[in-house]
Design a protein around this motif. Structure first.
Motif, PDB file in Angstrom:
ATOM      1  N   ASN A  19      41.812  35.597  42.568  1.00  0.00           N
ATOM      2  CA  ASN A  19      41.567  36.657  43.631  1.00  0.00           C
ATOM      3  C   ASN A  19      43.087  37.345  44.640  1.00  0.00           C
ATOM      4  OD1 ASN A  19      40.349  39.069  45.494  1.00  0.00           O
ATOM      5  ND2 ASN A  19      38.935  39.218  43.639  1.00  0.00           N
ATOM      6  N   PRO A  20      42.945  38.034  44.798  1.00  0.00           N
ATOM      7  CA  PRO A  20      44.260  38.222  45.233  1.00  0.00           C
ATOM      8  C   PRO A  20      44.026  38.773  47.038  1.00  0.00           C
ATOM      9  CG  PRO A  20      44.532  39.759  43.929  1.00  0.00           C
ATOM     10  CD  PRO A  20      43.516  39.239  43.962  1.00  0.00           C
ATOM     11  N   CYS A  21      42.918  39.759  46.982  1.00  0.00           N
ATOM     12  CA  CYS A  21      42.156  39.807  48.947  1.00  0.00           C
ATOM     13  C   CYS A  21      41.661  38.031  48.946  1.00  0.00           C
ATOM     14  CB  CYS A  21      41.096  40.281  48.506  1.00  0.00           C
ATOM     15  SG  CYS A  21      41.869  42.049  47.490  1.00  0.00           S
ATOM     16  N   SER A  22      42.042  37.020  48.644  1.00  0.00           N
ATOM     17  CA  SER A  22      40.830  35.733  48.632  1.00  0.00           C
ATOM     18  C   SER A  22      42.000  35.695  50.249  1.00  0.00           C
ATOM     19  CB  SER A  22      41.074  34.584  48.128  1.00  0.00           C
ATOM     20  OG  SER A  22      40.688  33.198  48.943  1.00  0.00           O
ATOM     21  N   PRO A  23      41.283  35.351  51.520  1.00  0.00           N
ATOM     22  CA  PRO A  23      41.565  34.981  52.478  1.00  0.00           C
ATOM     23  C   PRO A  23      42.468  33.231  52.344  1.00  0.00           C
ATOM     24  CG  PRO A  23      39.487  34.116  52.563  1.00  0.00           C
ATOM     25  CD  PRO A  23      39.459  34.616  51.530  1.00  0.00           C
ATOM     26  N   ILE A  24      42.397  32.451  50.959  1.00  0.00           N
ATOM     27  CA  ILE A  24      42.808  31.639  50.978  1.00  0.00           C
ATOM     28  C   ILE A  24      44.090  31.316  49.682  1.00  0.00           C
ATOM     29  CG2 ILE A  24      40.703  29.627  51.165  1.00  0.00           C
ATOM     30  CD1 ILE A  24      41.006  29.776  47.430  1.00  0.00           C
ATOM     31  N   GLN A  25      44.742  33.365  49.451  1.00  0.00           N
ATOM     32  CA  GLN A  25      45.757  33.531  48.889  1.00  0.00           C
ATOM     33  C   GLN A  25      47.499  33.073  50.212  1.00  0.00           C
ATOM     34  OE1 GLN A  25      46.188  33.921  45.400  1.00  0.00           O
ATOM     35  NE2 GLN A  25      44.338  33.139  45.736  1.00  0.00           N
TER      36      GLN A  25
END
Length: 167
Positions: free
Chosen positions: A87-93
């Protein structure tokens, strides 16, 4: 029935797994009912139930239900992990985060401040449970009490609290 809500218009990856599980459970229930109603005491020609007693057939169905539950939990948690990682909103991106993250054990801490402690702990246990199931139950482990419907709810709660849209 079984906690299923027909009001959700959009089918997500998690919904698809849950729906496949529920459809399979209903099929098992139908077969169990038909076996019970069988007048000959033996079930269906050209099936695994051929020449089985009713008790033997019920045992096969119970094992199938157990395997189905395990498979559904593996699929639900795997779909959850995919959403968390892609997911592009994930903090792991961020590039810095991605280099340090090898799996769910590295990823989940990035969400800890966004998720209610109970949900976070439950999902962490479900991820461990999924690994144990997916790797053939090879190591000593006290299984987390889990079923596909509560697993679906917990990972959905996590994704909602994390602000990640399911795709």
């Amino acid at each position: 029935f079984y906690g299923y809500s027909q009001s959700r218009p959009r089918v997500t990856a998690l919904d698809a797994v849950r729906d496949a599980y529920l459809a399979s459970v209903h099929c098992l229930d139908i077969v169990a009912d038909l076996l019970t109603k069988s007048t000959k005491g033996q079930a269906f020609h050209k099936t695994i139930f051929r020449n089985k007693t009713l008790d033997e057939a019920r045992s096969i169905l119970a094992q199938a239900r157990s395997e189905l539950q395990d498979s559904a939990i593996v699929s639900l948690v795997s779909s959850f992990e995919c959403i968390v990682f892609k997911n592009p909103c994930s903090p792991i991106q961020s590039k810095a985060s991605r280099k340090q993250i090898a799996g769910w054990r590295d990823a989940l801490p990035h969400f800890k401040n966004r998720i209610a402690p109970r949900v976070y702990d439950d999902v962490e246990r479900l991820c461990e449970h999924r690994n144990w199931l997916a790797h053939g139950k090879r190591w000593e482990y006290t299984p987390t009490p889990a079923d596909p419907i509560s697993t679906y709810q917990r990972v959905s709660d996590f994704l909602t609290q994390a602000g990640l849209q399911q795709d």
